[in-house]
Design a protein around this motif. Structure first.
Motif, mmCIF file in Angstrom:
data_model
loop_
_atom_site.group_PDB
_atom_site.id
_atom_site.type_symbol
_atom_site.label_atom_id
_atom_site.label_comp_id
_atom_site.label_asym_id
_atom_site.label_seq_id
_atom_site.Cartn_x
_atom_site.Cartn_y
_atom_site.Cartn_z
ATOM 1 N N LEU A 60 0.891 -1.132 -0.094
ATOM 2 C CA LEU A 60 0.160 0.008 -0.033
ATOM 3 C C LEU A 60 0.801 1.030 0.046
ATOM 4 C CD1 LEU A 60 -2.921 1.265 0.094
ATOM 5 C CD2 LEU A 60 -2.717 0.884 2.774
ATOM 6 N N CYS A 61 1.900 1.279 0.818
ATOM 7 C CA CYS A 61 2.755 2.401 0.897
ATOM 8 C C CYS A 61 3.569 2.439 -0.543
ATOM 9 C CB CYS A 61 3.783 2.407 1.866
ATOM 10 S SG CYS A 61 3.118 2.539 3.864
ATOM 11 N N ALA A 62 3.967 1.562 -1.233
ATOM 12 C CA ALA A 62 4.804 1.543 -2.452
ATOM 13 C C ALA A 62 3.798 2.352 -3.266
ATOM 14 C CB ALA A 62 5.224 0.347 -2.433
ATOM 15 N N THR A 63 2.747 1.793 -3.439
ATOM 16 C CA THR A 63 1.608 2.303 -4.453
ATOM 17 C C THR A 63 1.328 3.853 -4.238
ATOM 18 O OG1 THR A 63 0.478 0.017 -4.408
ATOM 19 C CG2 THR A 63 -0.739 1.858 -5.402
ATOM 20 N N ALA A 64 1.301 4.041 -3.166
ATOM 21 C CA ALA A 64 0.943 5.424 -2.711
ATOM 22 C C ALA A 64 2.105 6.599 -2.792
ATOM 23 C CB ALA A 64 0.588 5.887 -1.143
ATOM 24 N N LEU A 65 3.274 5.857 -2.632
ATOM 25 C CA LEU A 65 4.515 6.610 -2.832
ATOM 26 C C LEU A 65 4.766 6.954 -4.360
ATOM 27 C CD1 LEU A 65 7.258 7.779 -2.038
ATOM 28 C CD2 LEU A 65 8.288 5.602 -2.134
ATOM 29 N N VAL A 66 4.475 5.913 -5.351
ATOM 30 C CA VAL A 66 4.757 6.083 -6.716
ATOM 31 C C VAL A 66 3.610 6.840 -7.233
ATOM 32 C CG1 VAL A 66 4.565 4.823 -8.868
ATOM 33 C CG2 VAL A 66 5.769 3.645 -7.207
ATOM 34 N N PHE A 67 2.247 6.831 -6.770
ATOM 35 C CA PHE A 67 1.506 7.860 -7.092
ATOM 36 C C PHE A 67 1.750 9.130 -6.812
ATOM 37 C CE2 PHE A 67 -1.381 4.347 -7.922
ATOM 38 C CZ PHE A 67 -2.068 4.617 -9.122
ATOM 39 N N ARG A 68 2.212 9.418 -5.485
ATOM 40 C CA ARG A 68 2.775 10.642 -4.877
ATOM 41 C C ARG A 68 3.872 11.144 -5.906
ATOM 42 N NH1 ARG A 68 2.756 15.238 -3.346
ATOM 43 N NH2 ARG A 68 2.630 15.719 -1.343
ATOM 44 N N LEU A 69 4.753 10.494 -6.012
ATOM 45 C CA LEU A 69 6.051 10.954 -7.276
ATOM 46 C C LEU A 69 5.332 11.019 -8.363
ATOM 47 C CD1 LEU A 69 8.774 8.339 -5.691
ATOM 48 C CD2 LEU A 69 8.491 10.743 -5.240
ATOM 49 N N ALA A 70 4.385 10.457 -9.069
ATOM 50 C CA ALA A 70 3.804 10.928 -10.330
ATOM 51 C C ALA A 70 2.880 12.139 -10.441
ATOM 52 C CB ALA A 70 2.997 9.714 -10.967
ATOM 53 N N GLY A 71 2.681 12.734 -9.074
ATOM 54 C CA GLY A 71 2.057 14.046 -8.951
ATOM 55 C C GLY A 71 0.430 13.729 -8.689
ATOM 56 N N MET A 72 0.031 12.416 -8.553
ATOM 57 C CA MET A 72 -1.349 11.980 -8.289
ATOM 58 C C MET A 72 -1.735 11.976 -6.685
ATOM 59 S SD MET A 72 -2.066 9.373 -11.409
ATOM 60 C CE MET A 72 -0.656 8.288 -11.050
ATOM 61 N N GLY A 73 -2.986 12.697 -6.545
ATOM 62 C CA GLY A 73 -3.001 12.525 -5.081
ATOM 63 C C GLY A 73 -2.389 13.499 -4.068
ATOM 64 N N ALA A 74 -1.843 14.673 -4.611
ATOM 65 C CA ALA A 74 -1.053 15.691 -3.825
ATOM 66 C C ALA A 74 -2.030 16.259 -2.999
ATOM 67 C CB ALA A 74 -0.498 16.715 -4.792
ATOM 68 N N PRO A 76 -0.248 11.672 2.054
ATOM 69 C CA PRO A 76 0.734 12.242 2.950
ATOM 70 C C PRO A 76 2.136 12.537 1.983
ATOM 71 C CG PRO A 76 0.100 9.998 3.659
ATOM 72 C CD PRO A 76 -0.465 10.287 2.356
ATOM 73 N N PRO A 77 2.904 13.455 2.440
ATOM 74 C CA PRO A 77 3.940 13.767 1.850
ATOM 75 C C PRO A 77 4.654 12.516 1.538
ATOM 76 C CG PRO A 77 3.571 15.235 3.963
ATOM 77 C CD PRO A 77 2.692 14.305 3.880
ATOM 78 N N THR A 78 5.822 12.998 0.556
ATOM 79 C CA THR A 78 6.835 11.772 0.174
ATOM 80 C C THR A 78 7.670 11.291 1.346
ATOM 81 O OG1 THR A 78 6.667 12.849 -1.968
ATOM 82 C CG2 THR A 78 8.457 11.267 -1.409
ATOM 83 N N PRO A 79 8.247 12.339 2.164
ATOM 84 C CA PRO A 79 9.082 11.670 3.292
ATOM 85 C C PRO A 79 8.295 10.531 4.140
ATOM 86 C CG PRO A 79 9.522 14.010 2.692
ATOM 87 C CD PRO A 79 8.101 13.602 1.947
ATOM 88 N N VAL A 80 7.199 11.208 4.385
ATOM 89 C CA VAL A 80 6.338 10.512 5.218
ATOM 90 C C VAL A 80 6.081 8.971 4.705
ATOM 91 C CG1 VAL A 80 3.822 10.250 6.502
ATOM 92 C CG2 VAL A 80 5.385 12.399 6.234
ATOM 93 N N LEU A 81 5.716 8.836 3.529
ATOM 94 C CA LEU A 81 5.346 7.427 2.744
ATOM 95 C C LEU A 81 6.736 6.717 2.807
ATOM 96 C CD1 LEU A 81 3.198 8.845 -0.127
ATOM 97 C CD2 LEU A 81 2.669 7.612 1.671
ATOM 98 N N VAL A 82 7.854 7.359 2.555
ATOM 99 C CA VAL A 82 8.958 6.729 2.569
ATOM 100 C C VAL A 82 9.335 6.160 3.863
ATOM 101 C CG1 VAL A 82 11.594 6.957 2.355
ATOM 102 C CG2 VAL A 82 10.162 8.143 0.633
ATOM 103 N N LEU A 83 8.996 6.948 4.978
ATOM 104 C CA LEU A 83 9.382 6.345 6.339
ATOM 105 C C LEU A 83 8.325 5.238 6.538
ATOM 106 C CD1 LEU A 83 10.650 6.630 8.959
ATOM 107 C CD2 LEU A 83 8.789 8.286 9.654
ATOM 108 N N LEU A 84 7.118 5.266 6.172
ATOM 109 C CA LEU A 84 6.092 4.471 6.512
ATOM 110 C C LEU A 84 6.403 3.136 5.580
ATOM 111 C CD1 LEU A 84 2.710 6.261 6.270
ATOM 112 C CD2 LEU A 84 3.864 5.419 8.577
ATOM 113 N N LEU A 85 6.921 3.047 4.367
ATOM 114 C CA LEU A 85 7.502 1.962 3.513
ATOM 115 C C LEU A 85 8.467 1.305 4.326
ATOM 116 C CD1 LEU A 85 7.229 0.395 1.197
ATOM 117 C CD2 LEU A 85 8.786 1.979 0.028
ATOM 118 N N GLY A 86 9.657 2.014 4.894
ATOM 119 C CA GLY A 86 10.678 1.465 5.715
ATOM 120 C C GLY A 86 10.167 0.687 7.054
ATOM 121 N N LEU A 87 9.195 1.377 7.610
ATOM 122 C CA LEU A 87 8.885 0.827 8.892
ATOM 123 C C LEU A 87 7.838 -0.500 8.478
ATOM 124 C CD1 LEU A 87 7.487 3.894 10.878
ATOM 125 C CD2 LEU A 87 9.414 2.458 11.320
#
Length: 560
Positions: free
Chosen positions: A17-31, A35-46
């Motif tokens: 789920l986090c990976a999907t949201a991160l890719v969409f966020r980087l693609a400019g969708m769902g801004a 959540p912000p990109t750093p938060v998604l990266v942190l959640l993915l790592g956790l």
């Protein structure tokens, strides 16, 4: 079809789920709602960490791991405490009170370098070696963040306060490094828990907190000094001369930041005595001195590039630290003791640190000599001049904390080993040790708690601005010093003066057409105030939860 490595588990689903949201966020969708990109990266790592722990973490004995690395885990906790007690209200006063003259000088020089590329080194505060570049790096990161967000387009758009804020944040992380090195040195001197105790004292002491939350170079110098001392202690047990080179370089960086850091080279030279033969000692010492000189020459090249100005700076330093300065003290050594007692380690631990130094000088224990030489030389040099400031006492704090913690650790160890076998007498012995520990820690711990509570409380500038909005009628003409308080959006008419003292010197005639004067702490007791009508005051003092900042008084101007 089963993808290798992907199984239906909670953490894996969360990672997907986090990976999907991160890719969409980087693609400019769902801004607008993601959540912000750093938060998604942190959640993915956790999520990945949780998945690893559930699958493989059971193979580890967490209890044994915690016991084996108790010091490191506690050191991480100290770093967290260090950040927690400094970050609240770190930059909140910017734009509400005038900048300190030293903060303004250094930050303005960094701003000038960003805009023109020119390095100004008129005084020692303009270009403090490695500290300048550390703060410049922090300012660059802040500029890039604003550039990416579209807030700025050129460095000229950044105000001096932005550079001050960046330097303050950098100094907070310098403080974390100071606390870590304090704990590491303490462990080398007297064991793990003594090092952790010393680190805790440095983390929470009001002197430490106040000095590491401003744009000044003193913390950077101290970090380099502690690095030199720690590397010198490590060099005792190593066969490579590289440790002496590293220690000498750290000492040179300290001296490049502030001239008083030059004494950091002495522990490095002392460490060479741990070597067996004199040829080895001379070689290691020579390498350390070469690294020391190279570090000074590189980190603060104006020392040799503009040598005449160096001599002028030294002359100015002697002049401003003389008896005629407003901060001059008739008893400089007593001033240092007073600051350490009230805002540092407290009276008991300060005395314990002094006792440790006496014991060290009476023995030939090399590691202890490496610890005490810098603070003793620094103290003797700094107290030779009448003018004193609390921040100049700060470099002594970690060494006093380490020395006192080492002495307490020695006492507790002695009680533990010599405790009688009879249960009653053993309990009495341990109770005695506990009383000593509580008596020693009561003052610095309470001081740290008061300091932290004040940083969490409402600062005085907010109280003053709120008072004006609540009590001043619309259209009231209020005299404010330039830089004092932000009354934007208030219905009053603010009349800013460059120098409030000069405005008050003019008496009632200079206040014609004014209904109210806001007087900050530096201008209390001015004779003109006796001719005005006292309205209210905001005085906080040093007490639990009292808030930080300048005191303020409000006066009504008689209408004629």
């Amino acid at each position: 079809m089963t993808v290798k490595g992907v199984q239906p588990s909670g953490p894996q689903a969360a990672a997907l789920l986090c990976a999907t949201a991160l890719v969409f966020r980087l693609a400019g969708m769902g801004a607008g709602w993601l959540p912000p990109t750093p938060v998604l990266v942190l959640l993915l790592g956790l999520a990945h960490l949780a998945d690893w722990f559930l699958r493989e973490g059971s193979q580890f004995d967490l209890g044994a791991l915690a016991r084996a690395h108790a010091f490191e885990i506690a050191a991480v906790g100290l770093i967290a405490v260090t950040l927690a007690v400094r970050l609240p209200g770190l930059t909140g006063d910017l734009g509400h009170v005038p900048l300190d003259i030293d903060e303004n000088r250094l930050a303005s020089n960094i701003q000038h370098y960003f805009v023109t590329g020119e390095l100004v080194h008129t005084t020692v505060e303009h270009y403090p070696g490695a500290a300048f570049w550390l703060f410049a790096g922090a300012s660059f990161l802040r500029f890039m963040r604003g550039l990416g967000a579209g807030l700025v387009t050129t460095p000229a758009h950044l105000s001096v306060t932005e550079f001050v804020a960046a330097a303050r944040i950098a100094n907070v992380f310098v403080a974390a490094g100071i606390v870590t090195l304090t704990a590491l040195i303490g462990r080398r001197i007297a064991g793990g828990w003594a090092g952790l105790l010393a680190g805790l004292l440095v983390a929470i002491a009001p002197l430490s907190v106040d000095t590491t939350t401003v744009c000044r170079c003193d913390p950077v110098m101290l970090l380099a000094v502690l690095g030199a001392v720690y590397l010198a202690l490590l060099a005792q047990d190593r066969t490579s001369n590289g440790w002496f080179v590293a220690a000498g370089a750290a000492a040179g960086i300290a001296a490049g930041v502030k001239y008083s850091g030059v004494f950091a080279i002495v522990p490095v030279c002392l460490a060479t005595l741990a070597l067996v033969s004199w040829p080895d000692r001379l070689k290691a010492g020579a390498l350390g001195l070469v690294a020391f000189a190279a570090a000074i020459a590189i980190s603060n090249h104006f020392v040799w590039y503009d040598f005449p100005n160096l001599l002028i700076q030294l002359t100015l330093q002697v002049a401003i630290t003389g008896a005629g300065h407003w901060a001059a003290s008739s008893n400089p050594a007593g001033f240092y003791a007073m600051i350490l007692d009230r805002f540092g380690t407290g009276q008991v631990l300060t005395f314990a640190g002094v006792l440790f130094a006496i014991i060290t000088l009476a023995t030939r224990r090399l590691s202890w000599w490496i610890l005490v030489t810098f603070p003793l030389l620094y103290f003797g040099f700094m107290t030779s001049r009448p003018s004193q400031f609390p921040r100049w006492v700060y470099p002594l704090l970690p060494f006093v904390a380490i020395a006192s913690s080492a002495l307490i650790a020695t006492i507790v160890t002695f009680v533990r080993k010599s405790a009688p076998q009879e249960p009653l007498r053993a309990r009495v012995a341990w109770a005695f040790a506990a009383v000593i520990l509580v008596a020693a820690l009561a003052s610095p711990v309470w001081g740290g708690m008061v300091s932290f509570s004040r940083r969490l409380a409402t600062p005085t500038y907010v109280l003053a601005e709120t008072w004006i909005r609540e009590h001043a009628s619309p259209g009231t003409v209020v005299v404010l010093g330039r830089g004092w308080l932000d009354v934007t959006g208030s219905p009053i008419e603010a009349r800013r003066v460059g120098d409030l003292k000069k405005a008050l010197d003019g008496g009632l005639d200079a206040l014609s057409g004014v209904q109210m004067v806001v007087v900050p702490e530096p201008y209390f007791n001015h004779p003109t105030l006796r001719q005005l009508g006292f309205l209210d005051r905001i005085h906080v003092g040093w007490r639990f939860g009292s808030g930080t900042g300048y005191d303020y008084e409000f006066y009504a101007v008689p209408q004629r």
